[in-house]
Design an enzyme around this catalytic site. Sequence first.
Site, PDB file in Angstrom:
ATOM      1  N   ILE A  13       0.724  -1.189   0.058  1.00  0.00           N
ATOM      2  CA  ILE A  13      -0.072   0.137   0.130  1.00  0.00           C
ATOM      3  C   ILE A  13       0.900   1.266   0.238  1.00  0.00           C
ATOM      4  CG2 ILE A  13      -1.754   0.917   1.273  1.00  0.00           C
ATOM      5  CD1 ILE A  13      -2.777  -1.434   2.389  1.00  0.00           C
ATOM      6  N   ILE A  59      12.000   1.116  11.734  1.00  0.00           N
ATOM      7  CA  ILE A  59      10.917   2.015  12.444  1.00  0.00           C
ATOM      8  C   ILE A  59      11.104   2.017  14.099  1.00  0.00           C
ATOM      9  CG2 ILE A  59       9.415   2.655  10.950  1.00  0.00           C
ATOM     10  CD1 ILE A  59       7.382   0.608  12.323  1.00  0.00           C
ATOM     11  N   THR A 121      -6.419  -1.390  10.181  1.00  0.00           N
ATOM     12  CA  THR A 121      -7.244  -2.301   9.420  1.00  0.00           C
ATOM     13  C   THR A 121      -8.629  -2.605  10.251  1.00  0.00           C
ATOM     14  OG1 THR A 121      -7.341  -4.610   9.077  1.00  0.00           O
ATOM     15  CG2 THR A 121      -5.839  -3.916  10.913  1.00  0.00           C
ATOM     16  N   ASP A 122      -9.423  -2.957   9.449  1.00  0.00           N
ATOM     17  CA  ASP A 122     -10.672  -3.201   9.993  1.00  0.00           C
ATOM     18  C   ASP A 122     -10.550  -4.463  10.918  1.00  0.00           C
ATOM     19  OD1 ASP A 122     -10.709  -5.218   7.903  1.00  0.00           O
ATOM     20  OD2 ASP A 122     -12.385  -4.768   7.159  1.00  0.00           O
ATOM     21  N   GLU A 123      -9.626  -5.242  10.844  1.00  0.00           N
ATOM     22  CA  GLU A 123      -9.504  -6.638  11.577  1.00  0.00           C
ATOM     23  C   GLU A 123      -9.445  -6.324  13.280  1.00  0.00           C
ATOM     24  OE1 GLU A 123      -6.991  -9.371  10.282  1.00  0.00           O
ATOM     25  OE2 GLU A 123      -7.285  -8.929   8.260  1.00  0.00           O
ATOM     26  N   TYR A 148      -1.868 -10.943  14.489  1.00  0.00           N
ATOM     27  CA  TYR A 148      -1.581  -9.625  13.587  1.00  0.00           C
ATOM     28  C   TYR A 148      -2.453  -8.734  14.133  1.00  0.00           C
ATOM     29  CZ  TYR A 148      -2.685  -6.475   9.802  1.00  0.00           C
ATOM     30  OH  TYR A 148      -3.040  -5.519   9.019  1.00  0.00           O
ATOM     31  N   THR A 151      -2.030  -6.832  17.500  1.00  0.00           N
ATOM     32  CA  THR A 151      -0.695  -5.988  17.504  1.00  0.00           C
ATOM     33  C   THR A 151      -1.256  -4.630  16.651  1.00  0.00           C
ATOM     34  OG1 THR A 151       0.311  -6.947  15.449  1.00  0.00           O
ATOM     35  CG2 THR A 151       1.044  -7.478  17.520  1.00  0.00           C
ATOM     36  N   LYS A 152      -2.085  -4.757  15.793  1.00  0.00           N
ATOM     37  CA  LYS A 152      -2.633  -3.429  14.988  1.00  0.00           C
ATOM     38  C   LYS A 152      -3.545  -2.648  15.981  1.00  0.00           C
ATOM     39  CE  LYS A 152      -1.928  -2.086  11.418  1.00  0.00           C
ATOM     40  NZ  LYS A 152      -0.880  -1.354  11.017  1.00  0.00           N
ATOM     41  N   ARG A 212     -14.840 -10.914   2.707  1.00  0.00           N
ATOM     42  CA  ARG A 212     -14.194  -9.743   2.803  1.00  0.00           C
ATOM     43  C   ARG A 212     -14.666  -8.542   2.114  1.00  0.00           C
ATOM     44  NH1 ARG A 212     -12.849 -12.633   6.355  1.00  0.00           N
ATOM     45  NH2 ARG A 212     -10.840 -13.689   7.022  1.00  0.00           N
TER      46      ARG A 212
HETATM   47  P1  NAD Z   1       3.123  -4.997   3.162  1.00  0.00           P
HETATM   48  O1  NAD Z   1       3.469  -6.246   4.137  1.00  0.00           O
HETATM   49  O2  NAD Z   1       2.855  -5.149   1.784  1.00  0.00           O
HETATM   50  O3  NAD Z   1       4.171  -3.546   3.441  1.00  0.00           O
HETATM   51  C1  NAD Z   1       4.633  -3.396   4.758  1.00  0.00           C
HETATM   52  C2  NAD Z   1       5.974  -2.686   4.617  1.00  0.00           C
HETATM   53  O4  NAD Z   1       6.385  -2.153   6.056  1.00  0.00           O
HETATM   54  C3  NAD Z   1       7.000  -3.505   4.163  1.00  0.00           C
HETATM   55  O5  NAD Z   1       7.403  -2.702   3.065  1.00  0.00           O
HETATM   56  C4  NAD Z   1       7.946  -3.628   5.118  1.00  0.00           C
HETATM   57  O6  NAD Z   1       9.352  -3.827   4.725  1.00  0.00           O
HETATM   58  C5  NAD Z   1       7.685  -2.536   6.115  1.00  0.00           C
HETATM   59  N1  NAD Z   1       8.179  -2.749   7.411  1.00  0.00           N
HETATM   60  C6  NAD Z   1       7.861  -3.915   8.122  1.00  0.00           C
HETATM   61  N2  NAD Z   1       8.119  -3.752   9.416  1.00  0.00           N
HETATM   62  C7  NAD Z   1       9.115  -2.660   9.446  1.00  0.00           C
HETATM   63  C8  NAD Z   1      10.118  -1.801  10.248  1.00  0.00           C
HETATM   64  N3  NAD Z   1      10.192  -2.449  11.422  1.00  0.00           N
HETATM   65  N4  NAD Z   1      10.766  -0.907  10.039  1.00  0.00           N
HETATM   66  C9  NAD Z   1      10.473  -0.369   8.830  1.00  0.00           C
HETATM   67  N5  NAD Z   1       9.528  -0.933   7.609  1.00  0.00           N
HETATM   68  C10 NAD Z   1       8.884  -2.017   8.047  1.00  0.00           C
HETATM   69  O7  NAD Z   1       1.717  -4.537   3.939  1.00  0.00           O
HETATM   70  P2  NAD Z   1       0.600  -3.528   3.472  1.00  0.00           P
HETATM   71  O8  NAD Z   1      -0.397  -4.667   2.876  1.00  0.00           O
HETATM   72  O9  NAD Z   1       1.043  -2.796   2.262  1.00  0.00           O
HETATM   73  O10 NAD Z   1       0.092  -2.941   4.851  1.00  0.00           O
HETATM   74  C11 NAD Z   1       0.355  -1.669   4.947  1.00  0.00           C
HETATM   75  C12 NAD Z   1      -0.398  -0.969   6.182  1.00  0.00           C
HETATM   76  O11 NAD Z   1      -1.824  -0.935   5.739  1.00  0.00           O
HETATM   77  C13 NAD Z   1      -0.037  -2.134   7.475  1.00  0.00           C
HETATM   78  O12 NAD Z   1      -0.036  -1.120   8.422  1.00  0.00           O
HETATM   79  C14 NAD Z   1      -1.598  -2.912   7.349  1.00  0.00           C
HETATM   80  O13 NAD Z   1      -1.722  -3.379   8.711  1.00  0.00           O
HETATM   81  C15 NAD Z   1      -2.387  -2.063   6.857  1.00  0.00           C
HETATM   82  N6  NAD Z   1      -3.666  -2.511   6.127  1.00  0.00           N
HETATM   83  C16 NAD Z   1      -3.410  -3.261   5.197  1.00  0.00           C
HETATM   84  C17 NAD Z   1      -4.670  -3.666   4.592  1.00  0.00           C
HETATM   85  C18 NAD Z   1      -4.480  -4.799   3.429  1.00  0.00           C
HETATM   86  O14 NAD Z   1      -5.537  -5.306   2.806  1.00  0.00           O
HETATM   87  N7  NAD Z   1      -3.195  -5.021   2.848  1.00  0.00           N
HETATM   88  C19 NAD Z   1      -5.730  -3.326   4.866  1.00  0.00           C
HETATM   89  C20 NAD Z   1      -5.947  -2.424   5.865  1.00  0.00           C
HETATM   90  C21 NAD Z   1      -5.010  -1.830   6.536  1.00  0.00           C
HETATM   91  O1  TDX Z   2      -4.520 -19.040  -0.325  1.00  0.00           O
HETATM   92  C1  TDX Z   2      -5.478 -18.482   0.358  1.00  0.00           C
HETATM   93  N1  TDX Z   2      -6.589 -18.784   0.234  1.00  0.00           N
HETATM   94  C2  TDX Z   2      -7.804 -18.393   1.055  1.00  0.00           C
HETATM   95  O2  TDX Z   2      -8.886 -18.730   0.911  1.00  0.00           O
HETATM   96  C3  TDX Z   2      -5.165 -17.159   1.391  1.00  0.00           C
HETATM   97  C4  TDX Z   2      -3.750 -16.554   1.194  1.00  0.00           C
HETATM   98  C5  TDX Z   2      -6.236 -16.608   2.088  1.00  0.00           C
HETATM   99  N2  TDX Z   2      -7.359 -17.343   1.883  1.00  0.00           N
HETATM  100  C6  TDX Z   2      -8.739 -16.525   2.557  1.00  0.00           C
HETATM  101  C7  TDX Z   2      -8.331 -15.925   3.934  1.00  0.00           C
HETATM  102  C8  TDX Z   2      -9.175 -14.818   4.144  1.00  0.00           C
HETATM  103  O3  TDX Z   2     -10.399 -15.140   4.665  1.00  0.00           O
HETATM  104  O4  TDX Z   2      -8.698 -15.414   1.827  1.00  0.00           O
HETATM  105  C9  TDX Z   2      -9.191 -14.096   2.645  1.00  0.00           C
HETATM  106  C10 TDX Z   2      -8.172 -13.169   2.660  1.00  0.00           C
HETATM  107  O5  TDX Z   2      -6.832 -13.697   2.983  1.00  0.00           O
HETATM  108  P1  TDX Z   2      -5.567 -12.495   3.380  1.00  0.00           P
HETATM  109  O6  TDX Z   2      -5.165 -12.198   1.876  1.00  0.00           O
HETATM  110  O7  TDX Z   2      -4.593 -13.312   3.980  1.00  0.00           O
HETATM  111  O8  TDX Z   2      -6.218 -11.452   4.025  1.00  0.00           O
HETATM  112  P2  TDX Z   2      -6.940 -11.285   5.406  1.00  0.00           P
HETATM  113  O9  TDX Z   2      -6.443 -12.381   6.267  1.00  0.00           O
HETATM  114  O10 TDX Z   2      -8.236 -10.896   5.285  1.00  0.00           O
HETATM  115  O11 TDX Z   2      -6.026  -9.765   5.888  1.00  0.00           O
HETATM  116  C11 TDX Z   2      -5.877  -8.738   4.897  1.00  0.00           C
HETATM  117  O12 TDX Z   2      -6.676  -7.756   4.910  1.00  0.00           O
HETATM  118  C12 TDX Z   2      -6.756  -6.914   6.195  1.00  0.00           C
HETATM  119  C13 TDX Z   2      -4.633  -8.177   4.841  1.00  0.00           C
HETATM  120  O13 TDX Z   2      -3.343  -9.171   4.840  1.00  0.00           O
HETATM  121  C14 TDX Z   2      -4.231  -7.230   6.182  1.00  0.00           C
HETATM  122  O14 TDX Z   2      -3.129  -6.763   6.401  1.00  0.00           O
HETATM  123  C15 TDX Z   2      -5.288  -6.414   6.378  1.00  0.00           C
HETATM  124  O15 TDX Z   2      -5.278  -5.741   7.779  1.00  0.00           O
END
Ligand code: NAD
Ligand code: TDX
Length: 332
Positions: A13, A59, A121-123, A148, A151-152, A212
């Site tokens: 993101i 960080i 996150t909504d989680e 996860y 901790t969020k 989701r």
């Molecule tokens: P990601 O894992 O793709 O990216 C996270 C980045 O943070 C990575 O580049 C990693 O190297 C960096 N990072 C991790 N620990 C670090 C540290 N200690 N110091 C410096 N850098 C560090 O995750 P993402 O999906 O891009 O998520 C970004 C943010 O959005 C997170 O806070 C996540 O909780 C939140 N979020 C994600 C989703 C989703 O669907 N992916 C949804 C809602 C919220």
């Molecule tokens: O191979 C798979 N098959 C499957 O059915 C994987 C990897 C996941 N799943 C399911 C688990 C979940 O119900 O799909 C759904 C989405 O899984 P993830 O992509 O792991 O996402 P989720 O656990 O919902 O969390 C994501 O959304 C909220 C992000 O990873 C988080 O960072 C964010 O906070």
Amino acid sequence: MKNILITGGAGFIGTNFAYYLTKNKPQYTLTIIDSCNYAGDEQNLEDIRDKITFVKGDITNKELINDLVAKNDAVVHFAAESHNDNSLNDPWPFVQSNILGTYTILEAVRKHGKRLHHISTDEVFGDLELDDPERFNENTPYNPSSPYSSTKASSDLLVRAWVRSFNVKATISNCSNNYGPYQHIEKFIPRQITNILSGIKPKLYGSGEQVRDWIHVDDHNAAVALILEKGKLGETYLIGADGEKNNKEVIETILRLMGKSTSDYEHVKDRPGHDMRYAIDSTKLRSELGWQPQYTKFADGLKQTIEWYKTNQAWWQPQKDAVEAKYQAQGQ
Ligand code: NAD
Ligand code: TDX
């Protein structure tokens, strides 16, 4: 506000956010800090290399964060360990980056009186029943399920306490599941797209009834930019685009868009403690700040995402075998 520090800006993101700002808000000067764990890569920022300053660092490094925060006007804090399945195998990096990392940032913004937007996150709200008419809103109590999400939730509570106790100028956003380019292939949607491209059957956890609330990453990032500029200090905003879909539907849609039979997938072991349903009510963001999602048709956003993984095979291919071997070892 001119100079913005983006933490985690080499991850999924954060990378998209850096591209979004350089394209839509060129008035900002961007510094990105990322430790480049397995999900982050400085190379992701190659196309905007001359427009940003990149710092490889952690960080939790107090001196480094103190120095970077002092030099910037605002921090947008994305950095986190982000994958639920990994948190079930080893929670420690999640405690370290998500809790201690956020604490380190909070202490620095407190010391220097800087603006913070914290990405969450909504989680943190736990899950909903499939037939529950309710959706999460800003008043929903916290009830996280996984290492996860707990901790969020902890990081959100730290931000709230620093706002109340020390008048830190912070906002928080809690967003639903993102999809789009640069997402690590351990996550649900890119895992299935790259499985199909690699001749592997898509893998559905358990029954696949879990829901989701999908949002395109650009819609999430547009909301973040808006909250950063216009959000009320101390407030929380929920971000969601009315994109509820169950996992089975998502796999079938990916298969259909990639020209495969919609039954060509397999059920694998379920995730322990698997949250059933997430759903966001984003009325506050829409009515107070005028945000609206641009990607209103999930299939269109998915098509664009599938195209990106097809065109950027070199980006994900080197990690594919190791990711699948890890899943296979745990029956998934
Ligand atoms: P990601 O894992 O793709 O990216 C996270 C980045 O943070 C990575 O580049 C990693 O190297 C960096 N990072 C991790 N620990 C670090 C540290 N200690 N110091 C410096 N850098 C560090 O995750 P993402 O999906 O891009 O998520 C970004 C943010 O959005 C997170 O806070 C996540 O909780 C939140 N979020 C994600 C989703 C989703 O669907 N992916 C949804 C809602 C919220
Ligand atoms: O191979 C798979 N098959 C499957 O059915 C994987 C990897 C996941 N799943 C399911 C688990 C979940 O119900 O799909 C759904 C989405 O899984 P993830 O992509 O792991 O996402 P989720 O656990 O919902 O969390 C994501 O959304 C909220 C992000 O990873 C988080 O960072 C964010 O906070």
